[in-house]
Scaffold this motif. Structure first.
Motif, mmCIF file in Angstrom:
data_model
loop_
_atom_site.group_PDB
_atom_site.id
_atom_site.type_symbol
_atom_site.label_atom_id
_atom_site.label_comp_id
_atom_site.label_asym_id
_atom_site.label_seq_id
_atom_site.Cartn_x
_atom_site.Cartn_y
_atom_site.Cartn_z
ATOM 1 N N LEU A 111 0.862 -1.179 0.000
ATOM 2 C CA LEU A 111 0.000 0.000 0.000
ATOM 3 C C LEU A 111 0.897 1.228 0.000
ATOM 4 O O LEU A 111 1.620 1.488 0.961
ATOM 5 N N THR A 112 0.869 1.982 -1.097
ATOM 6 C CA THR A 112 1.760 3.131 -1.231
ATOM 7 C C THR A 112 1.048 4.464 -1.096
ATOM 8 O O THR A 112 1.698 5.482 -0.868
ATOM 9 N N ASP A 113 -0.288 4.476 -1.246
ATOM 10 C CA ASP A 113 -1.008 5.752 -1.256
ATOM 11 C C ASP A 113 -1.985 5.901 -0.097
ATOM 12 O O ASP A 113 -2.859 6.761 -0.116
ATOM 13 N N GLY A 114 -1.879 5.067 0.913
ATOM 14 C CA GLY A 114 -2.755 5.176 2.074
ATOM 15 C C GLY A 114 -2.003 5.713 3.280
ATOM 16 O O GLY A 114 -0.790 5.562 3.401
ATOM 17 N N ALA A 166 -6.918 -3.657 8.391
ATOM 18 C CA ALA A 166 -6.110 -2.451 8.496
ATOM 19 C C ALA A 166 -6.857 -1.326 7.805
ATOM 20 O O ALA A 166 -7.128 -1.399 6.598
ATOM 21 N N LEU A 167 -7.217 -0.293 8.560
ATOM 22 C CA LEU A 167 -7.982 0.828 8.030
ATOM 23 C C LEU A 167 -7.021 1.937 7.620
ATOM 24 O O LEU A 167 -6.155 2.348 8.398
ATOM 25 N N THR A 168 -7.171 2.434 6.392
ATOM 26 C CA THR A 168 -6.348 3.536 5.909
ATOM 27 C C THR A 168 -7.247 4.624 5.340
ATOM 28 O O THR A 168 -8.387 4.367 4.937
ATOM 29 N N THR A 169 -6.718 5.840 5.290
ATOM 30 C CA THR A 169 -7.441 6.944 4.681
ATOM 31 C C THR A 169 -6.971 7.120 3.247
ATOM 32 O O THR A 169 -5.784 6.956 2.940
ATOM 33 N N ASP A 170 -7.890 7.455 2.375
ATOM 34 C CA ASP A 170 -7.586 7.599 0.954
ATOM 35 C C ASP A 170 -8.482 8.695 0.385
ATOM 36 O O ASP A 170 -9.649 8.455 0.082
ATOM 37 N N PHE A 215 -10.263 15.639 4.444
ATOM 38 C CA PHE A 215 -9.167 15.640 5.427
ATOM 39 C C PHE A 215 -9.403 14.662 6.590
ATOM 40 O O PHE A 215 -9.349 15.047 7.768
ATOM 41 N N PRO A 216 -9.652 13.382 6.322
ATOM 42 C CA PRO A 216 -9.939 12.453 7.420
ATOM 43 C C PRO A 216 -8.697 12.130 8.251
ATOM 44 O O PRO A 216 -7.608 11.911 7.720
ATOM 45 N N THR A 217 -8.900 12.123 9.543
ATOM 46 C CA THR A 217 -7.895 11.661 10.498
ATOM 47 C C THR A 217 -8.584 10.657 11.408
ATOM 48 O O THR A 217 -9.558 11.001 12.089
ATOM 49 N N CYS A 218 -8.093 9.425 11.421
ATOM 50 C CA CYS A 218 -8.790 8.351 12.132
ATOM 51 C C CYS A 218 -7.932 7.768 13.239
ATOM 52 O O CYS A 218 -6.698 7.860 13.228
ATOM 53 N N GLY A 219 -8.580 7.147 14.193
ATOM 54 C CA GLY A 219 -7.891 6.526 15.312
ATOM 55 C C GLY A 219 -8.794 5.505 15.984
ATOM 56 O O GLY A 219 -9.905 5.242 15.523
ATOM 57 N N PRO A 220 -8.268 4.866 17.076
ATOM 58 C CA PRO A 220 -7.045 5.213 17.808
ATOM 59 C C PRO A 220 -5.801 4.657 17.130
ATOM 60 O O PRO A 220 -5.852 3.621 16.481
ATOM 61 N N ARG A 221 -4.680 5.354 17.325
ATOM 62 C CA ARG A 221 -3.438 4.929 16.715
ATOM 63 C C ARG A 221 -2.335 4.679 17.740
ATOM 64 O O ARG A 221 -1.710 3.638 17.726
ATOM 65 N N GLY A 222 -2.067 5.653 18.589
ATOM 66 C CA GLY A 222 -1.012 5.455 19.579
ATOM 67 C C GLY A 222 0.297 6.067 19.154
ATOM 68 O O GLY A 222 0.468 6.537 18.028
ATOM 69 N N GLY A 223 1.253 6.019 20.089
ATOM 70 C CA GLY A 223 2.557 6.612 19.842
ATOM 71 C C GLY A 223 3.668 5.608 19.657
ATOM 72 O O GLY A 223 4.800 5.988 19.344
ATOM 73 N N PHE A 224 3.387 4.321 19.834
ATOM 74 C CA PHE A 224 4.392 3.282 19.666
ATOM 75 C C PHE A 224 3.898 2.281 18.625
ATOM 76 O O PHE A 224 2.693 2.059 18.483
ATOM 77 N N PRO A 225 4.820 1.663 17.883
ATOM 78 C CA PRO A 225 4.393 0.696 16.869
ATOM 79 C C PRO A 225 3.525 -0.428 17.421
ATOM 80 O O PRO A 225 2.584 -0.866 16.759
#
Length: 538
Positions: free
Chosen positions: A113-116, A127-131, A154-164
């Motif tokens: 996935l190169t554009d998400g 795996a949810l991505t914004t496009d 301009f979608p910004t989605c979460g939760p994501r977190g600060g660590f991998p």
């Protein structure tokens, strides 16, 4: 009384023949050996066999079959037992962060996935991505698009977190913030792509550096369990950085005189606005040394006091300079220790607020589970969460001297073992009774129960004399093997994926890939890498 054990006797071989075979019969054998030569072993055995009753022959035949079966079992049992043990271990760790299905064979890239952007992990291995103005859920195993939903600009989605490893924790719902900075909308989606609901929240910034929002607009970040984190009380206050010194109490007074107000983070239901928990950050003079510094041309340097808010699947954390405040999933507020503390999730879902002088393990409701001496370092992969804690701690009554990697009991009181590492670079895993650490020379496997060295791989990471070179950027496991994502290969524009057996440290297979490796994690039991593009391996 007869002895319970008899001395082993030599084994005899028997050839089973029908009762009616006699000398001269087709296929038969003579009852006795010719006089001109001694009887062969076969002939003597045959004579004894014929002397046995029918019941005796059955007993001997059964015993022979047992011996043959036992020999065959001994030949194949180790492999079968190893395979069964590996299968049981894989089943035991399924669902834990960093657990994948199978690493016994080399993996290959299955999707890219190169554009998400803005990856969020959802239940069901998605795996949810914004496009653009939509979000798409991909199957982490195949890369196939499972569903797509239009959500707005301009979608910004979460939760994501600060660590991998935060991304390895699946969520049942995703929260997306969309729209222009002066009029934001929150949309909640379930793992199947259904819209749970929407709410307009007015002006909002997605971070402290969002200049498009009106002055005074709060920072809003998508959080776990259908919530949003709202940070209010943000100011542009600053103070001069002291010349040739660190900021102190006088600097804090200047900061407050410039309009500084301690910010508050509020966790609320994304759709109803119901408050689930709040925490206020209390900035102290000793926190200011961790502030950033900004300086315009010809001007004296000033403090940077922009707040940062991270909403992970396990907590919401607000930080400014060296101060931290967090809200647990249960809504409890925690004011972290001012001495450079940081917050990390444990594999069992608990939180650790770790500091150099001590660490506190918290349950979801904010209650203290354990107080651990030293800085707790959670393994990136852990199949025994809660059994003990690994921390860098001093020794002796006053806890001075060289810091040691120490195994501390679950209540935080008893120290089980400690070792002095050679420039510890991180605790990568605790898997199958082995703690794998990265040190200045490479990787070392330690017995999780005793701390004794099990294996040493100083040849695994390529290092220069100045200490630069490769390092481990992530790890996943199938319960027996450990897949390591190694960055820094080929000058940093390539990376290696190396699988080792945690029991003896031997390399099983290796894969070289392009791109600077930022992270390696497991989504729904599948391996996913972040190296410019997002790639799935299987």
């Amino acid at each position: 009384m007869r002895a319970r054990f008899r001395r082993a006797e030599p084994m005899a071989s028997f050839e089973l023949v029908p009762d009616d075979e006699r000398e001269g019969a087709p296929g038969g054998a003579p009852d006795e050996a010719p006089e001109d030569r001694p009887a062969t072993l076969r002939e003597r055995a045959l004579s004894r066999w014929r002397a046995l009753s029918r019941r005796g022959r059955v007993v001997v035949a059964a015993g022979t079959a047992v011996v043959v079966l036992a020999a065959a079992t001994a030949a194949v049992a180790p492999g079968l037992l190893d395979a069964r043990a590996e299968r049981l271990r894989a089943e035991a760790i399924r669902g834990l962060p960093g657990a994948v299905d199978d690493l016994s064979e080399p993996l290959a890239e299955t999707w890219e996935l190169t554009d998400g952007t803005g990856l969020v992990t959802l239940a069901g291995g998605l795996a949810l991505t914004t496009d653009g103005t939509s979000v798409a859920a991909l199957d982490a195993g195949s890369g196939d698009e499972v569903w797509r939903r239009e959500v707005g600009t301009f979608p910004t989605c979460g939760p994501r977190g600060g660590f991998p490893d935060d991304l390895a924790r699946p969520s049942d719902v995703a929260v997306c913030l969309t729209g222009n900075p002066d009029d934001r909308t929150v949309t909640v989606l379930d793992a199947g792509g259904g819209v749970v609901g929407q709410r307009s929240i007015g002006p909002a910034r997605v971070d402290a550096y969002d200049d498009g929002a009106p002055d005074g607009a709060p920072v809003v970040v998508p959080a776990a369990a259908g919530a949003i984190a709202v940070v209010e009380g943000i100011t542009d206050a600053t103070a001069p950085w002291p010349a040739d010194d660190l900021p102190d109490a006088g600097t804090l007074r200047e900061l407050r005189a410039d309009g500084w107000v301690d910010p508050t983070v509020r966790v609320e239901d994304a759709l109803t606005g119901e408050v689930r928990g709040t925490a206020t950050l209390h900035l102290r003079a000793e926190d200011l040394g961790a502030c950033g510094m900004m300086q315009d041309d010809g001007e004296a340097p000033e403090l940077m006091t922009d707040p940062s808010v991270v909403a992970s699947p396990t907590s919401v954390t607000l930080s400014v300079c060296g101060a931290i405040a967090l809200v647990t999933p249960g809504g409890a507020a925690v004011d972290a220790d001012p001495e450079g503390a940081w917050v990390r999730p444990l594999a069992d879902g608990r939180l650790v607020v770790a500091g150099a002088d001590g660490s506190t393990v918290l349950d979801n409701d904010g209650s203290v589970v354990a107080t651990v001496p030293g800085l707790v370092i959670p393994p990136q992969v852990d199949d025994e969460p809660g059994t003990s804690y690994l921390a860098m701690a001093g020794v002796g009554d006053d806890a001075t001297g060289p810091l040691r990697l120490t195994s501390v009991g679950p209540d935080g009181g008893e120290r089980w073992w400690s070792v002095v590492p050679d420039d510890l670079g991180g605790v990568l895993a605790r898997v199958d009774g082995v703690v794998v650490v990265q040190d200045g020379s490479g990787l070392v496997g330690l017995d999780a129960a005793t701390g004794d060295e099990v294996w040493d791989r100083d040849d695994l990471l390529r290092r220069s004399d100045d200490g630069s070179g490769e390092w481990v950027a992530g790890a996943v496991t199938d319960g027996t093997r450990l897949l390591l994502g190694i960055s820094g290969y080929g000058g940093g524009d390539r990376h290696r994926l190396v699988t080792v057996d945690v029991r003896d440290g031997t390399t099983l297979w290796e894969l070289k890939q392009d791109g600077y490796l930022e992270g390696l994690l497991a989504i729904g039991g599948h391996v996913v890498t972040f190296a410019g593009a997002v790639r799935g391996l299987g």
